[in-house]
Design an enzyme around this catalytic site. Structure first.
Site, PDB file in Angstrom:
ATOM      1  N   LYS A 193       0.831  -1.208   0.000  1.00  0.00           N
ATOM      2  CA  LYS A 193       0.000   0.000   0.000  1.00  0.00           C
ATOM      3  C   LYS A 193       0.861   1.253   0.000  1.00  0.00           C
ATOM      4  O   LYS A 193       0.512   2.247  -0.635  1.00  0.00           O
ATOM      5  CB  LYS A 193      -0.915   0.020   1.230  1.00  0.00           C
ATOM      6  CG  LYS A 193      -2.142  -0.856   1.091  1.00  0.00           C
ATOM      7  CD  LYS A 193      -3.091  -0.610   2.252  1.00  0.00           C
ATOM      8  CE  LYS A 193      -4.208  -1.616   2.296  1.00  0.00           C
ATOM      9  NZ  LYS A 193      -4.981  -1.559   3.540  1.00  0.00           N
ATOM     10  N   LYS A 200      -4.435 -10.664  -6.335  1.00  0.00           N
ATOM     11  CA  LYS A 200      -5.725 -10.955  -5.682  1.00  0.00           C
ATOM     12  C   LYS A 200      -6.767  -9.905  -6.083  1.00  0.00           C
ATOM     13  O   LYS A 200      -6.412  -8.749  -6.345  1.00  0.00           O
ATOM     14  CB  LYS A 200      -5.559 -11.030  -4.161  1.00  0.00           C
ATOM     15  CG  LYS A 200      -5.401  -9.705  -3.518  1.00  0.00           C
ATOM     16  CD  LYS A 200      -5.677  -9.692  -2.031  1.00  0.00           C
ATOM     17  CE  LYS A 200      -5.610  -8.218  -1.658  1.00  0.00           C
ATOM     18  NZ  LYS A 200      -5.752  -7.834  -0.343  1.00  0.00           N
ATOM     19  N   LYS A 234     -10.232  -4.186  -3.796  1.00  0.00           N
ATOM     20  CA  LYS A 234     -11.075  -2.986  -3.932  1.00  0.00           C
ATOM     21  C   LYS A 234     -10.294  -1.832  -4.538  1.00  0.00           C
ATOM     22  O   LYS A 234     -10.857  -0.948  -5.150  1.00  0.00           O
ATOM     23  CB  LYS A 234     -11.561  -2.524  -2.556  1.00  0.00           C
ATOM     24  CG  LYS A 234     -12.563  -3.421  -1.902  1.00  0.00           C
ATOM     25  CD  LYS A 234     -12.965  -2.821  -0.556  1.00  0.00           C
ATOM     26  CE  LYS A 234     -13.416  -3.901   0.400  1.00  0.00           C
ATOM     27  NZ  LYS A 234     -13.212  -3.583   1.790  1.00  0.00           N
TER      28      LYS A 234
END
Ligand code: TYM
Length: 327
Positions: A112, A193, A196
């Site tokens: 992130k 994966k 969102k």
């Protein structure tokens, strides 16, 4: 007394089929046997910038999604993290026993933070807040998808360290992964994966996607250069489509193999798309029903949060006493 379950999800971005198969479906399946608290973790969501109005709207939308997944407020409590200040309070106390190195090692922090121009302290502390969510309720079991396994290990490490330093305080929680669907991959790139935060149009099936749009995404999903399904040599794209089908249909491994071995990819995709659309249509009808009654949704969240806070208050009192703080 029933064992306690706590688990949570962020009301950020578009909730997708991976969330449902890896998590929400399990949440609904444990609500009869455990004392369940399910969190909508908006304090986690704001570790990256969220439009404020949009975030509030999504929190209510998300509550309606959970109800449409089969979670019943008569059996399980749905709470909003920012309405329970005990989460941030315990997080601070846990921060003080957590070495920075443990946080810098987290793979989600690494991935992130790569996407941010400026990395906030919140992003680094994210897993400590998550540990606080779980330890606050002395949860014995935490049902999650596979991507949260490392955060759960960290939660156990933090709890053990606290218990060693200050005496037995926290229950050490167990991770519970689903047998099928613990890691659903992106349709456009099956090595990543389903997430969102990925913005590619063909990446994820949103739980609120128009069924026909979902069908198109599946028909365009990345597979490999073989013409038909071969269980011995198939690539990750085909395996992912089969997993989605198996998780939604409940078929056994033998049934899946018997039905799909040798099937052309076009027909495989049509079958998977049919199954996904067959799930989405009634799901979205239930969602619309719950979402239309805002007053009832707010009542559900208030009641769930009130129940959660009654447990959290005890943990805060005990933890403060252990640390020599005042309460
Ligand atoms: P979040 O909001 O990213 O995801 C919610 C749940 O969905 C699962 N999941 C998946 N499962 C299978 N395949 C996928 N592609 C997939 N993507 C997501 C996640 O594993 C999760 O179970 N940090 C957490 C939220 C959290 C939490 C907690 C969870 C905060 N506090 C305490 C458990 C306990 C998160 O961001 O989940």
């Amino acid at each position: 007394m029933k064992k306690r379950v706590f688990t949570a999800a962020q009301p950020s971005g578009h909730v997708h089929l991976g969330n449902y198969l890896g998590a929400f479906r399990q949440w609904a399946s444990v609500q009869d046997d455990y004392d369940c608290i399910f969190g909508i973790v908006d304090l986690h969501a704001v570790t990256v910038y969220q439009d404020p109005e949009d975030l509030q709207k999504r929190t209510l939308e998300f509550a309606a999604i959970l109800l449409a997944c089969g979670i019943e407020p008569e059996k399980a409590h749905i709470m909003v993290q920012s309405m329970a200040p005990e989460h941030a309070e315990l997080a601070w106390m846990l921060t003080c026993v957590t070495p920075i190195g443990w946080l810098q090692r987290m793979t989600q922090f690494k991935s992130k933070s790569e996407k941010q121009v400026e990395v906030t302290d919140g992003l680094l502390q994210y897993p400590v807040l998550m540990a606080a969510d779980i330890l606050l309720y002395n949860a014995a079991i935490v049902p999650v998808g596979d991507d949260q396994s490392q955060h759960l290990e960290l939660t156990r490490d933090i709890a053990e360290r606290f218990n060693r330093l200050y005496g037995e305080t926290f229950v050490i929680p167990e991770t519970k992964l689903p047998t099928v669907g613990a890691r659903i991959m992106g349709l456009d790139d099956p090595t990543k994966k389903m997430s969102k935060s990925e913005t590619g149009a063909g990446h994820a099936i949103g739980l609120l996607d128009a069924p026909e749009a979902a069908r198109k995404k599946i028909m365009r999903a990345t597979t490999d250069s073989q013409p038909h399904v071969d269980f011995d040599t198939m690539g990750p794209g085909v395996a992912n489509l089969l997993t989605i089908h198996q998780a939604l249909s409940g078929w056994s491994d033998e049934q899946v193999k018997g039905h799909f071995q040798g099937m052309r990819y076009g027909d495989l995709k049509k079958t998977v798309a049919e199954t996904v659309v067959g799930f989405l249509e009634p799901f979205q009808e239930r969602f619309r029903g719950f979402y239309s009654d805002r007053g009832e949704l707010e009542r559900t969240l208030h009641q769930g949060t009130e129940y959660a806070r009654s447990i959290a208050a005890d943990t805060i009192r005990i933890t403060k006493r252990r640390m020599g703080l005042f309460s």
